[in-house]
Design a protein around this motif. Structure first.
Motif, PDB file in Angstrom:
ATOM      1  N   LEU A  13      -7.831   5.980  -7.133  1.00 10.11           N
ATOM      2  CA  LEU A  13      -6.783   5.187  -7.789  1.00 10.11           C
ATOM      3  C   LEU A  13      -5.552   6.034  -8.087  1.00 10.11           C
ATOM      4  O   LEU A  13      -4.413   5.602  -7.862  1.00 10.11           O
ATOM      5  CB  LEU A  13      -7.323   4.576  -9.078  1.00 10.11           C
ATOM      6  N   THR A  17      -1.817   5.532  -6.535  1.00 13.59           N
ATOM      7  CA  THR A  17      -0.667   5.300  -7.403  1.00 13.59           C
ATOM      8  C   THR A  17       0.413   6.350  -7.188  1.00 13.59           C
ATOM      9  O   THR A  17       1.604   6.028  -7.198  1.00 13.59           O
ATOM     10  CB  THR A  17      -1.119   5.300  -8.865  1.00 13.59           C
ATOM     11  N   ILE A  20       2.248   5.412  -3.985  1.00 10.35           N
ATOM     12  CA  ILE A  20       3.109   4.241  -4.163  1.00 10.35           C
ATOM     13  C   ILE A  20       4.366   4.619  -4.944  1.00 10.35           C
ATOM     14  O   ILE A  20       5.483   4.224  -4.595  1.00 10.35           O
ATOM     15  CB  ILE A  20       2.317   3.118  -4.864  1.00 10.35           C
ATOM     16  N   SER A  44       3.689   3.709   1.202  1.00 10.07           N
ATOM     17  CA  SER A  44       3.040   2.512   0.657  1.00 10.07           C
ATOM     18  C   SER A  44       1.761   2.181   1.407  1.00 10.07           C
ATOM     19  O   SER A  44       0.809   1.679   0.804  1.00 10.07           O
ATOM     20  CB  SER A  44       3.999   1.334   0.713  1.00 10.07           C
ATOM     21  N   VAL A  48      -1.641   1.855  -0.779  1.00 10.07           N
ATOM     22  CA  VAL A  48      -2.459   0.653  -0.908  1.00 10.07           C
ATOM     23  C   VAL A  48      -3.836   0.885  -0.308  1.00 10.07           C
ATOM     24  O   VAL A  48      -4.828   0.324  -0.799  1.00 10.07           O
ATOM     25  CB  VAL A  48      -1.733  -0.565  -0.305  1.00 10.07           C
ATOM     26  N   ILE A  51      -5.849   2.635  -3.165  1.00 11.26           N
ATOM     27  CA  ILE A  51      -6.233   1.751  -4.269  1.00 11.26           C
ATOM     28  C   ILE A  51      -7.300   0.762  -3.827  1.00 11.26           C
ATOM     29  O   ILE A  51      -8.262   0.486  -4.563  1.00 11.26           O
ATOM     30  CB  ILE A  51      -4.983   1.040  -4.816  1.00 11.26           C
ATOM     31  N   LEU A  52      -7.195   0.245  -2.596  1.00 11.37           N
ATOM     32  CA  LEU A  52      -8.214  -0.710  -2.144  1.00 11.37           C
ATOM     33  C   LEU A  52      -9.544  -0.014  -1.883  1.00 11.37           C
ATOM     34  O   LEU A  52     -10.604  -0.623  -2.098  1.00 11.37           O
ATOM     35  CB  LEU A  52      -7.733  -1.452  -0.900  1.00 11.37           C
ATOM     36  N   GLY A  73      -8.774  -6.130   4.425  1.00 11.01           N
ATOM     37  CA  GLY A  73      -7.414  -5.991   3.895  1.00 11.01           C
ATOM     38  C   GLY A  73      -6.819  -4.634   4.204  1.00 11.01           C
ATOM     39  O   GLY A  73      -5.650  -4.527   4.586  1.00 11.01           O
ATOM     40  N   VAL A  77      -3.482  -4.086   6.539  1.00  9.27           N
ATOM     41  CA  VAL A  77      -2.276  -3.384   6.089  1.00  9.27           C
ATOM     42  C   VAL A  77      -1.980  -2.199   7.007  1.00  9.27           C
ATOM     43  O   VAL A  77      -0.834  -1.965   7.405  1.00  9.27           O
ATOM     44  CB  VAL A  77      -2.446  -2.941   4.625  1.00  9.27           C
TER      45      VAL A  77
END
Lengths: 117, 96
Positions: A13, A17, A20, A44, A48, A51-52, A73, A77
């Motif tokens: 996480l 972050t 991002i 980005s 992402v 985080i996913l 997902g 992405v």
């Protein structure tokens, strides 16, 4: 209570972050649209994904659910962000958005001018 | 869940939200139209990340459909706006 699985989730996480936020700073601070696109697209996508992956490990460890939608997902992405960035940069170059003053080399200019009839 | 893990998750949510606010500045001010498209595309990517963090906070698996949906909608919106900026049409009949 310091458990190992939560340390791993927190690592993913925090890494996501960080990527991002650095991509956002790149979009805010870079001089022209092409370098902004470079920062936004790469940072980005990595953010992402991190985080996913963290959310996937959390769902797998806390609720014992193998969530295939999160993997899908991440794959979506990772597949579509380069395509979107390429289309934006091509549209920006063909509509004549100027490059930055610090640009030293533009190979596309010679190629496009020799291609057009 | 009032331990250090909750603090980490909430700080990540806060930083991601702040980055959406900073991107909104670029989307409003941006000197040209492709700058705005870049900012809106990145806002969509950040919304996916916020949905993932909210799925951790709310302790649910129901938000996984939303992640796929936002990803597909962001990609379609970016591609259609890019095609509109380049040619003036979105769905072209003749293939060049």
């Amino acid at each position: 209570m310091l458990s190992l699985i939560k340390i791993v989730i927190s690592f993913f996480l925090i890494a996501g972050t960080f990527f991002i936020f650095s991509g956002t700073l790149g979009v805010l601070r870079f001089p022209d649209v092409y370098s902004r696109l470079h920062a936004a697209s790469k940072a980005s996508t990595l953010g992402v994904s991190g985080i996913l992956i963290g959310a996937f490990i959390y769902v797998l460890s806390e609720m014992h659910v193998f969530s295939g939608k999160l993997i899908l997902g991440i794959l979506f992405v990772l597949l579509t962000a380069p395509v979107a960035g390429h289309m934006i940069s091509r549209a920006a170059y063909r509509t004549g958005v100027p490059l930055s003053d610090k640009t030293v080399f533009n190979e596309l200019e010679k190629k496009e001018s020799s291609n057009t009839p | 869940m009032t331990d250090w893990f909750s603090v980490v998750v909430h700080v990540c949510l806060f930083v991601t939200t702040i980055s959406i606010l900073l991107l909104l500045y670029r989307a409003v001010k941006g000197p040209s139209n492709p700058d705005r498209v870049v900012a809106l595309d990145t806002i969509g990517i950040n919304l996916i990340a916020i949905t993932g963090i909210m799925a951790i906070i709310l302790d649910t698996v129901q938000l996984n459909d939303i992640i796929l949906l936002i990803g597909i909608l962001t990609f379609i919106a970016t591609v259609s706006v890019a095609k509109f900026l380049e040619k003036g049409v979105i769905i072209d009949q003749d293939r060049d």
